[in-house]
Design a protein around this motif. Structure first.
Motif, mmCIF file in Angstrom:
data_model
loop_
_atom_site.group_PDB
_atom_site.id
_atom_site.type_symbol
_atom_site.label_atom_id
_atom_site.label_comp_id
_atom_site.label_asym_id
_atom_site.label_seq_id
_atom_site.Cartn_x
_atom_site.Cartn_y
_atom_site.Cartn_z
ATOM 1 N N HIS A 78 49.269 42.361 53.583
ATOM 2 C CA HIS A 78 50.031 42.172 52.337
ATOM 3 C C HIS A 78 49.193 41.378 51.355
ATOM 4 O O HIS A 78 48.634 40.341 51.716
ATOM 5 N N ASP A 79 49.112 41.847 50.118
ATOM 6 C CA ASP A 79 48.413 41.117 49.059
ATOM 7 C C ASP A 79 49.262 41.082 47.801
ATOM 8 O O ASP A 79 49.963 42.048 47.487
ATOM 9 N N THR A 80 49.142 39.975 47.070
ATOM 10 C CA THR A 80 49.901 39.749 45.842
ATOM 11 C C THR A 80 48.933 39.675 44.674
ATOM 12 O O THR A 80 47.824 39.148 44.824
ATOM 13 N N GLY A 85 47.057 37.631 34.723
ATOM 14 C CA GLY A 85 46.244 36.521 34.211
ATOM 15 C C GLY A 85 45.417 35.833 35.283
ATOM 16 O O GLY A 85 44.504 35.076 34.972
ATOM 17 N N VAL A 86 45.748 36.091 36.564
ATOM 18 C CA VAL A 86 44.984 35.493 37.679
ATOM 19 C C VAL A 86 44.116 36.562 38.347
ATOM 20 O O VAL A 86 42.907 36.374 38.532
ATOM 21 N N HIS A 87 44.734 37.690 38.691
ATOM 22 C CA HIS A 87 44.005 38.777 39.360
ATOM 23 C C HIS A 87 43.622 39.893 38.393
ATOM 24 O O HIS A 87 42.704 40.657 38.671
ATOM 25 N N VAL A 88 44.394 40.021 37.325
ATOM 26 C CA VAL A 88 44.108 41.024 36.287
ATOM 27 C C VAL A 88 44.238 40.329 34.944
ATOM 28 O O VAL A 88 44.924 39.300 34.830
ATOM 29 N N LEU A 89 43.565 40.887 33.935
ATOM 30 C CA LEU A 89 43.608 40.267 32.607
ATOM 31 C C LEU A 89 44.964 40.519 31.959
ATOM 32 O O LEU A 89 45.521 41.620 32.072
ATOM 33 N N GLU A 90 45.474 39.510 31.253
ATOM 34 C CA GLU A 90 46.723 39.708 30.507
ATOM 35 C C GLU A 90 46.518 40.841 29.523
ATOM 36 O O GLU A 90 45.479 40.918 28.870
ATOM 37 N N GLY A 149 32.088 43.826 35.313
ATOM 38 C CA GLY A 149 33.172 44.650 34.768
ATOM 39 C C GLY A 149 34.244 43.797 34.106
ATOM 40 O O GLY A 149 34.777 44.147 33.039
ATOM 41 N N PHE A 150 34.556 42.670 34.727
ATOM 42 C CA PHE A 150 35.530 41.721 34.165
ATOM 43 C C PHE A 150 35.042 41.211 32.805
ATOM 44 O O PHE A 150 35.794 41.184 31.822
ATOM 45 N N GLU A 151 33.778 40.846 32.744
ATOM 46 C CA GLU A 151 33.232 40.322 31.486
ATOM 47 C C GLU A 151 33.235 41.401 30.396
ATOM 48 O O GLU A 151 33.512 41.119 29.232
ATOM 49 N N ILE A 210 35.110 41.787 51.456
ATOM 50 C CA ILE A 210 34.703 40.635 50.634
ATOM 51 C C ILE A 210 35.592 40.606 49.403
ATOM 52 O O ILE A 210 35.375 41.358 48.463
ATOM 53 N N SER A 211 36.629 39.774 49.427
ATOM 54 C CA SER A 211 37.496 39.678 48.247
ATOM 55 C C SER A 211 37.210 38.419 47.441
ATOM 56 O O SER A 211 37.329 38.406 46.225
ATOM 57 N N ASP A 212 36.830 37.356 48.118
ATOM 58 C CA ASP A 212 36.736 36.055 47.445
ATOM 59 C C ASP A 212 35.297 35.627 47.159
ATOM 60 O O ASP A 212 35.059 34.489 46.747
ATOM 61 N N GLY A 213 34.336 36.507 47.349
ATOM 62 C CA GLY A 213 32.923 36.166 47.127
ATOM 63 C C GLY A 213 32.167 36.184 48.444
ATOM 64 O O GLY A 213 32.668 35.703 49.461
ATOM 65 N N TRP A 228 31.388 35.368 42.934
ATOM 66 C CA TRP A 228 32.541 35.654 42.056
ATOM 67 C C TRP A 228 33.671 36.381 42.781
ATOM 68 O O TRP A 228 34.847 36.076 42.604
ATOM 69 N N GLY A 229 33.318 37.382 43.602
ATOM 70 C CA GLY A 229 34.339 38.090 44.380
ATOM 71 C C GLY A 229 34.856 39.347 43.691
ATOM 72 O O GLY A 229 34.268 39.826 42.717
ATOM 73 N N ASP A 230 35.958 39.904 44.248
ATOM 74 C CA ASP A 230 36.626 41.097 43.722
ATOM 75 C C ASP A 230 35.815 42.381 43.934
ATOM 76 O O ASP A 230 36.137 43.400 43.324
ATOM 77 N N ASP A 231 34.787 42.340 44.803
ATOM 78 C CA ASP A 231 33.960 43.538 44.982
ATOM 79 C C ASP A 231 34.474 44.483 46.065
ATOM 80 O O ASP A 231 34.175 45.664 46.048
ATOM 81 N N TYR A 232 35.204 43.964 47.057
ATOM 82 C CA TYR A 232 35.816 44.783 48.111
ATOM 83 C C TYR A 232 34.796 45.659 48.846
ATOM 84 O O TYR A 232 35.075 46.788 49.233
ATOM 85 N N GLU A 233 33.611 45.091 49.036
ATOM 86 C CA GLU A 233 32.643 45.701 49.947
ATOM 87 C C GLU A 233 32.951 45.194 51.361
ATOM 88 O O GLU A 233 33.748 44.270 51.536
ATOM 89 N N GLY A 243 33.017 30.497 46.473
ATOM 90 C CA GLY A 243 33.763 31.684 46.088
ATOM 91 C C GLY A 243 35.077 31.302 45.445
ATOM 92 O O GLY A 243 35.270 30.151 45.036
ATOM 93 N N TYR A 244 35.983 32.281 45.379
ATOM 94 C CA TYR A 244 37.259 32.090 44.681
ATOM 95 C C TYR A 244 38.310 31.526 45.635
ATOM 96 O O TYR A 244 38.588 32.110 46.678
ATOM 97 N N GLN A 245 38.901 30.390 45.263
ATOM 98 C CA GLN A 245 39.998 29.821 46.065
ATOM 99 C C GLN A 245 41.134 29.406 45.149
ATOM 100 O O GLN A 245 40.904 28.770 44.125
ATOM 101 N N HIS A 246 42.372 29.772 45.561
ATOM 102 C CA HIS A 246 43.545 29.375 44.765
ATOM 103 C C HIS A 246 43.830 27.901 44.968
ATOM 104 O O HIS A 246 43.656 27.379 46.059
HETATM 105 C C1 LIG Z 1 41.705 37.570 35.002
HETATM 106 C C2 LIG Z 1 40.892 37.336 36.231
HETATM 107 N N1 LIG Z 1 40.235 36.179 36.380
HETATM 108 C C3 LIG Z 1 39.526 35.936 37.513
HETATM 109 C C4 LIG Z 1 39.464 36.876 38.497
HETATM 110 C C5 LIG Z 1 38.698 36.617 39.781
HETATM 111 N N2 LIG Z 1 39.547 36.560 40.935
HETATM 112 C C6 LIG Z 1 40.843 36.232 40.888
HETATM 113 S S1 LIG Z 1 41.561 36.261 42.412
HETATM 114 C C7 LIG Z 1 40.113 36.701 43.155
HETATM 115 C C8 LIG Z 1 39.964 36.881 44.635
HETATM 116 C C9 LIG Z 1 40.946 37.824 45.264
HETATM 117 O O1 LIG Z 1 42.242 37.293 45.182
HETATM 118 P P1 LIG Z 1 43.139 36.938 46.447
HETATM 119 O O2 LIG Z 1 42.314 36.045 47.353
HETATM 120 O O3 LIG Z 1 44.358 36.277 45.905
HETATM 121 O O4 LIG Z 1 43.460 38.261 47.106
HETATM 122 C C10 LIG Z 1 39.101 36.819 42.209
HETATM 123 C C11 LIG Z 1 37.702 37.176 42.500
HETATM 124 C C12 LIG Z 1 40.171 38.070 38.300
HETATM 125 N N3 LIG Z 1 40.199 39.032 39.246
HETATM 126 N N4 LIG Z 1 40.872 38.289 37.148
#
Ligand SMILES: Cc1ncc(C[n+]2csc(CCOP(=O)(O)O)c2C)c(N)n1
Ligand SMILES: Nc1ncnc2c1ncn2[C@@H]1O[C@H](COP(=O)(O)OP(=O)(O)OP(=O)(O)O)[C@@H](O)[C@H]1O
Ligand SMILES: [Mg+2]
Length: 289
Positions: free
Chosen positions: A40-42, A46-51, A159-161, A197-200, A238-243, A286-289
């Motif tokens: 399960h993923d949430t 504004g955190v995972h996707v751009l507003e 891609g984000f940039e 690899i989600s978080d870097g 940076w993360g978000d590559d899903y390799e 890497g990325y940590q909440h």
């Molecule tokens: C707008 C925006 N700013 C920053 C990022 C970077 N980012 C956010 S969560 C995450 C890791 C995966 O999340 P989780 O561990 O919650 O599954 C990454 C690499 C983004 N995707 N969008």
């Protein structure tokens, strides 16, 4: 509490072996003669996707990041359940959902729909069937194994940039990640450990080394495939590559293209090394909440 503290506090509640100590990409349950893989993923606006991002991309990414956790366990998808918070352009969400489900031939099984205040939040549960048992864990790396990654790291950051800056550069890797389902299935019989690899890369290598206990991951930065060599340090954080990140005995004939980035050793006083220097999560791996 941060993310790691909260998950640590839950560990005492998750004693069922299927939870894998809350130290893996997915739960693994024996059920009716099959091995089920559940994740399960949430995602938060504004955190995972751009507003303001196209909801079709959001639907794609929501399902893709869950399928990526199934890929890391070598599982084939059996279906998804979604939770959706109503808002702008919901018809675009449905369009993107159709695209991702069709692309990976995944059934939509159900979910829930709500309206609420505050930033929009989306959830997805993915159910899969293991294609190989034992299902690869994060914790199986052995001293002497080689460490590998599929693909290239840092493309999602670029891609984000591009998307944020509104320029012409390609933002597909950030908007529409492609879970490595086929690669995960083919690799599962050959690996000693695997995760996505989600978080870097560095943070996920740290987790994989800690999950194995008494091993260290020694990485060589020049060998790591990155999307922009002038920004190597960011690409591997940076993360978000899903390799897929995996370990396998040296000399194993790999069934898919992957790059060797280091070696598992018995160096005992730090779990992660980059070019001979010990690294810790406090340094920002890497990325940590
Ligand atoms: C707008 C925006 N700013 C920053 C990022 C970077 N980012 C956010 S969560 C995450 C890791 C995966 O999340 P989780 O561990 O919650 O599954 C990454 C690499 C983004 N995707 N969008
Ligand atoms: N709120 C929660 N309740 C129960 N288990 C949780 C919770 N949050 C995380 N976990 C568990 O903690 C472990 C690690 O989760 P984490 O989210 O880091 O892994 P992941 O899904 O592979 O990564 P990502 O979220 O970056 O895709 C998993 O076993 C996950 O099921
Ligand atoms: Mg994962």
């Amino acid at each position: 509490m941060n993310e790691a503290d909260f998950i640590a506090a839950l560990r005492g509640l998750a004693s069922n072996p299927g939870a894998r100590g809350l130290e893996d990409d997915a739960a693994v349950l024996e059920f009716g003669g099959e091995t089920l893989v559940l994740t399960h993923d949430t995602m938060v606006d504004g955190v995972h996707v751009l507003e303001g991002q196209d909801p079709a991309d959001i639907a794609w990414k929501l399902v893709a990041v869950n399928l990526s956790d199934l890929a890391a366990k070598g599982a084939e998808p059996a279906g998804v359940l979604l939770s959706h918070m109503l808002g702008a352009d919901d018809h675009r969400f449905v369009t993107g959902l159709r695209e991702v489900l069709d692309s990976y031939d995944v059934p939509l099984l159900g979910g829930d729909t709500v309206r609420g205040e505050g930033p929009r939040v989306w959830g997805c549960t993915a159910l899969g069937r293991a294609t190989h048992t034992p299902v690869p864990s994060r914790g199986g790396a052995k001293v002497g194994d080689a460490i590998y990654v599929t693909g290239t790291l840092g493309a999602a950051m670029l891609g984000f940039e591009a998307l944020r800056g509104g320029d012409e550069a390609d933002s597909t890797a950030y908007r529409r990640p492609r879970p490595r389902l086929e690669e995960g299935r083919l690799l599962a019989p050959h690996v000693t450990a695997m995760m996505d690899i989600s978080d870097g890369l560095l943070l996920d290598c740290w987790r994989m080394a800690c999950a194995a206990e008494f091993v260290a991951f020694e990485l060589e930065s020049d060998s790591i495939p990155v999307a922009d060599a002038s920004r190597r340090a960011e690409c591997i954080r940076w993360g978000d590559d899903y390799e897929l990140l995996f370990t396998a005995p040296v000399g194993v004939d790999l069934p898919v293209p992957a790059t060797r980035i280091g070696t598992v050793t018995d160096t005992d006083f730090a779990p992660l090394w980059l070019d001979g220097e010990a690294l810790t999560p406090e340094q920002g791996l890497g990325y940590q909440h």
